[in-house]
Design an enzyme around this catalytic site. Structure first.
Site, PDB file in Angstrom:
ATOM      1  CE  LYS A 161      46.953  43.770  46.926  1.00 27.26           C
ATOM      2  NZ  LYS A 161      47.540  42.652  46.244  1.00 27.26           N
ATOM      3  CG  HIS A 253      44.720  39.495  43.661  1.00 27.99           C
ATOM      4  ND1 HIS A 253      43.837  40.524  43.785  1.00 27.99           N
ATOM      5  CD2 HIS A 253      45.953  40.009  43.874  1.00 27.99           C
ATOM      6  CE1 HIS A 253      44.511  41.638  44.064  1.00 27.99           C
ATOM      7  NE2 HIS A 253      45.803  41.346  44.122  1.00 27.99           N
TER       8      HIS A 253
END
Lengths: 504, 599
Positions: A161, A253
């Site tokens: 990310k 997440h």
């Protein structure tokens, strides 16, 4: 997914060769996570017989200097210290360095030559780990793909990310990557999916009879995904300020864990089957509404003589920044299983504790026999299943129990499983698992393009609205429990945060 | 710990659920609210004694009866503490139609068979513990009754040797012990002599000092004199104005007929609600907790049926033979006449089974719960011979120590076929449990001492992980274990991923070890049951129809065993019992949870 201590034993033991190129080798993530994880895999005999590790970065460095740099962060498993130095030396001998620009096809062609040398004509498998800022993702992928791909084996690319900052930028990035890579070459890492207890989530659900019947709106009142850090940006807010906690933690997440939690039973444990189910969850979800979100930002705080800085005190952060360092949100999955069940998320920096956990709060017992004796309190004393992802991995189930003694008093007790007590072995770092999966082509824990699109689709409207309306975050003191707004958010959905109930 | 109850009392059932309250701290006004049902029996204008310290004033009651101190000979009745008062009328609006005579009552507990082992080891210590915990009423008297000649002092001396204080409250133990012993008296008499009981009555009256008299008789005597003692106690020593209750211990007969005969005989002299048949297993902490677990947790009730439960196992084992039995009528002679099925299965294990399997009762009231238990028993198939395995232990030498066989005991006939071990599978033919085997196992002289309930769940249908692990996973089913003794615990066996890079599953426990969680000493089952009897709480006692149903299940097979002279399978002292038990389980396609590799 059987025990894979030696997954390369059968075929191509000597015929194939694995090269792992860490692009951005001098960066922090590489030093702290990637190289140590590779060493741990080597230590556990999880890497193939022939493997080479290459560091690639712009800095001029010799192989020896790279080895020296790496060696400072390598550690051995606590429980297997014996021939640690010996193993370390052998690992370091397989590490090499190549200096080059990230956008230079020529430099990657040079790398290709070096890789070929090490591969010695064996079937070549190449894994590129992009540990670099997102703005050069595409350049590197272009160069690596056109100039340093494997000719006869596979080429895979691990990216970390951020995958864009909204639907558009993420879509753009995916399109660019796909110019050079096929879907099955892209391994988007979400290291939370590699955590032991997240892995265990599916095991709990699908290999125990007792949980699956409860896994629906019939019995579950709400589910909470909680992430908190007890430190702030501490001078490294440059990247963060552009993204904020929602993009940094929630959209990836926590949402990934939510999807794993809520998915229907997949046809099999194969990656595509699991990812298909996860996408279905994401597509069943309502895009997040502004009224279901609370944002916060930490401010300076002095406690017992010590002063903790505010977010905007960070020199790398603009003084007027409205970037949230805390967010709480209520999400809903409009499908048959979860209709009406709030999925609460909470993520924040500079809070009073460091933890990541999943809390499943069950409904109250309908027509509780014991209620007559105890008033209405018992309806609040609902069962709760807690999966503590970190620190101190644990699973526990809060139950109502009779307090031993002559009377009839009930209290809440835990049915406990503390990992530390049950499993003395060290739990591997998430990166080890994910690197090994990428090497083995196991895609279960990586994020597919359509999954990523669906995830952004949920958050993008809200993120835009927050920015356009310049919503000011609720300020909370460094080291506190976060803005009280999150309590009101929970209250709006008639639930309570499990982590702030005073019991834990 | 976040307690869900705010009450400081030993018991905190509200009066709504328990018309006769279980509050322990007599003298608090909770007690008064709860004694309505007693007062209905009382004549008006009886004065009140109370130790309600918060209201020390003597207040006229509504009809003007002024309370005067009652002379009391009981040395331990401290008048200063028991200052007489009438509770303010407005505090008891719903009871003002009766005179407020709370605490004008007294409880006399007569232990018939006071010199026996059970009395010494269990009953008197339990009474003392209740006293220690302030769970006995302000005014109470304990009488020992037996044939031996003994003085009060001798009885006190005898009792005092077995009294112990709670580990966690040793502070003023000696003082409390003395106070307790001062309330203990002895009366010597024959068990079948009305005259002797009439003498007892006279003594009891003396101690009662004109208060409303509540009398509890604990029959700690052999079953053949139950009826005689009940007749004498009932005819000659009943309470005239309060209640009279009788606690009886097993054996309640040895088959349907003898049990019914005993019940009939008792009923000649006692009403159903005067008979308290004790099954001390029902007083065990974790058996009490069984209903709490089921009914106050959402997560268990949905699983509580044939749909999810593969089998339920009720396991009792002792690691000694008949040599160390306690209790006068639990002697070898007794055992050989009864056998393990009557001694353990037909009562203790069957009672737990009924509690486990019952439908949700309307309330937690004694009658509601017992109604549901009876329904379970009546839905059960009488036990078939082919569903029973019996065993008897034989001598065994291990590490130089020789352990005797059952028939080596002098008091046991050499050719005795009495089972010291039995395993059985029972079935409840109702909608909830059809086809689920309830396995029972009870034995003496086994390798371990334990009592537990094991709930084995079905395998996960279409288990995703099976592909990776072969068929083993279908045997690794979830299991809920309630360990009643020793080391009380609840745990749930789950499948879990072994931490590490691979994907290996193993079984782990979600644990609740009582010793780790609750530092308080867990009270003995007898304390709870005695307190319940004093308070008229019948939930844990066995009603006549329950008893009849229980015998109906076991009597045919017991007769068949005896008529056919079925020879028990011999197993060595200290072993895991006869292998026949495995085959019995295998026939129903289940495995004993206690003899897996994991245990």
């Amino acid at each position: 997914m059987t025990e894979r201590s030696n997954p390369f034993s059968e075929s191509g033991k000597t015929e194939s060769s694995l090269s792992i190129t860490v692009v951005g080798a001098s960066g922090d993530l590489a030093k702290k996570k990637i190289f140590p994880a590779l060493f741990a895999l080597f230590y556990e005999d999880c890497l193939p017989e022939n493997f080479t590790v290459f560091g690639y970065a712009r800095t001029k460095m010799t192989d020896e200097e790279l080895r020296n740099m790496i060696s400072q962060t390598l550690t051995c498993r606590i429980d297997k210290r014996e021939n640690c130095d010996d193993k370390m030396d052998r690992f370091l001998k397989r590490c090499f360095y190549h200096s080059g620009q990230y956008g230079s096809g020529e430099h990657f062609a040079e790398l290709d030559c070096k890789l070929k040398e090490k591969e010695e004509g064996r079937l070549s498998k190449r894994l590129f780990y992009l540990s670099i800022p997102p703005n050069i993702f595409v350049d590197v992928v272009r160069c690596a793909s056109t100039r340093a791909s494997s000719k006869n084996g596979w080429t895979r690319v691990i990216v970390e990310k951020p995958f864009g900052r909204d639907s558009e930028s993420s879509g753009e990035l995916t399109r660019c990557l796909k110019q050079y890579l096929a879907e099955d070459q892209i391994f988007r890492i979400d290291h939370y999916l590699g955590k032991e207890l997240v892995e265990n989530l599916s095991v709990l659900r699908f290999s125990n009879l007792i949980f699956e019947p409860l896994w629906s709106r019939d019995y579950i009142r709400n589910v909470q995904f909680i992430f908190s850090e007890d430190f702030g940006t501490e001078g490294r807010g440059g990247y963060f300020d552009n993204y904020g906690i929602i993009r940094d933690i929630m959209q990836n997440h926590l949402l990934q864990i939510l999807a794993l939690f809520a998915m229907e039973t997949p046809v099999s444990l194969d990656a595509e089957d699991i990812r298909n189910e996860k996408v279905k969850v994401l597509r069943s979800m309502r895009p997040l509404q502004l009224e279901n979100v609370v944002v916060g930002q930490y401010k300076g705080h002095s406690k017992s003589g010590k002063t903790y800085p505010a977010y905007t005190d960070d020199p790398t952060v603009p003084k007027s920044s409205l970037t949230p360092t805390f967010a709480a949100a209520a999400l809903f999955i409009d499908n048959a299983r979860w209709d009406g069940v709030p999925f609460l998320m909470k993520a924040g920096k500079a809070l009073h504790t460091k933890r990541a956990e999943i809390r499943v709060q069950f409904r109250h017992v309908p027509g509780n026999l014991f209620k007559r004796n105890f008033g209405t309190d018992l309806d609040k004393a609902t069962n709760e299943l807690v999966l503590r992802v970190q620190p101190d991995e644990a699973i526990y189930l809060k139950i109502n129990n009779k307090v031993p003694g002559l009377g009839m008093r009930l209290d809440r007790s835990d049915l406990n499983l503390l990992y530390r007590a049950r499993y003395p072995r060290e739990i591997p770092d998430a990166y080890e698992r994910l690197l090994l999966d990428a090497i083995e082509g196991e895609r279960r824990l990586f994020i597919r393009s359509d999954e990523l699109d669906a995830a952004w689709a949920l958050f993008t409207p809200l993120l835009k609205e927050l920015e356009e309306k310049k919503i000011a975050p609720e300020l909370y003191p460094y080291g506190s429990r976060g803005p009280v707004g999150s309590h009101y958010l929970a209250a709006k959905h008639n639930v309570r945060w499990g982590d702030l109930s005073g019991e834990d | 710990m976040s307690s869900l109850s705010s009450s400081p009392h030993c018991r905190s059932y509200s009066s709504a659920a328990y018309p006769i309250s279980s509050s322990c701290n007599y003298g608090h006004h909770r007690t008064a609210i709860s004694s309505i049902s007693l007062k209905q029996l009382l004549p008006r204008k009886v004065s009140v004694q109370s130790n309600t310290k918060a209201r020390p004033n003597v207040v006229p009651s509504e009809d003007g009866a002024v309370v005067a101190p009652i002379e009391n000979e009981t040395p331990s009745n401290k008048l200063g503490d028991g200052l007489l008062s009438i509770t303010l009328p407005e505090e008891f609006e719903d009871t003002t139609s009766f005179d407020i005579n709370k605490d004008k009552s007294t409880v006399s507990i007569t232990v018939v068979g006071a010199s026996g082992d059970l009395a010494k080891k269990k009953i008197f210590p339990a009474l003392f513990a209740l006293y220690y915990e302030d769970c006995l009423p302000e005014h109470f008297t304990i009488f020992g009754y037996a044939r031996s000649k003994m003085t009060d002092a001798e009885l006190r001396n005898m009792i005092s040797r077995t009294l112990t204080c709670r580990i966690d409250k040793r502070a003023n133990c000696d003082e409390k012990m003395d106070q307790f012993l001062n309330r203990c008296f002895y009366h010597s008499g024959q068990y079948d002599s009305q005259n002797n009981f009439a003498e007892l009555d006279k003594k009891l009256k003396e101690h009662e000092g004109g208060r409303i008299s509540n009398r509890l008789f604990y029959l700690s005597i052999p079953p053949n004199i139950f009826t005689a003692a009940v007749r004498c106690a009932s005819l000659s020593a009943s309470s005239a104005n309060g209640w009279t209750r009788v606690i009886v211990e097993k054996p309640f007969g040895r088959d349907s007929e003898s049990s019914a005969a005993l019940t009939n005989a008792l009923k000649q002299y006692l009403e159903e609600d005067q008979i308290f048949r004790i099954d001390h297993y029902l007083g065990k902490e974790l058996v009490e907790n069984l209903s709490v677990l089921r009914f106050s947790n959402l997560i268990f009730e949905p699983l509580w049926s044939r749909q999810y439960i593969r089998s339920v196992q009720l396991i009792f084992s002792e690691d000694f033979g008949t040599e160390g039995r306690e209790g006068i009528f639990l002697s070898l002679k007794y055992f050989d006449n009864y056998g393990i099925i009557r001694d353990i299965m037909q009562n203790h294990l069957l009672q737990i089974l009924a509690l486990f399997a019952m439908e949700t009762p309307v309330s937690l009231d004694g009658e509601d719960i017992r109604n549901e238990k009876v329904k379970v028993l009546r839905s059960m198939r009488p036990l078939q011979l082919e569903d029973v395995v019996i065993g008897q232990y034989k001598s065994h030498t291990k590490g130089g120590v020789s352990y005797p066989g059952y028939t080596d005991d002098k008091t046991v006939p050499k050719d005795s076929l009495t089972p010291t071990f039995a395993a059985a599978s029972l079935f409840i033919d109702n909608a909830r449990w059809d086809g689920v085997p309830f396995l029972m196992k009870a034995g003496k002289a086994l390798h371990t001492k334990r009592a537990e309930i094991r709930v084995q769940f079905r395998h996960v249908p279409g288990n995703l992980y099976n592909r990776n692990f072969g068929t083993d996973l279908d045997q690794a089913t979830n299991e809920l274990v309630i360990r009643v003794q020793p080391d009380e615990a609840i745990y749930l066996t789950i499948n879990n991923k072994v931490p590490g890079l691979g994907m290996r599953l193993d079984r782990s426990n979600l644990n609740l070890l009582y010793a780790a969680r609750y530092s308080k000493e867990i009270p003995d089952a007898y304390e709870r049951l005695l307190l319940d009897a004093v308070e008229g709480e019948r939930r844990l006692f066995i009603r006549s129809d329950e008893l009849a149903s229980a015998w109906a299940l076991f009597t045919p097979v017991l007769k068949e065993l005896e008529e056919k002279k079925i020879i028990p399978e011999y197993y060595p002292y200290g072993s895991r019992g006869p292998v026949g038990a495995y085959y019995l389980a295998a026939r129903h396609n289940v495995r004993w949870g206690d003899l897996g590799l994991e245990q």
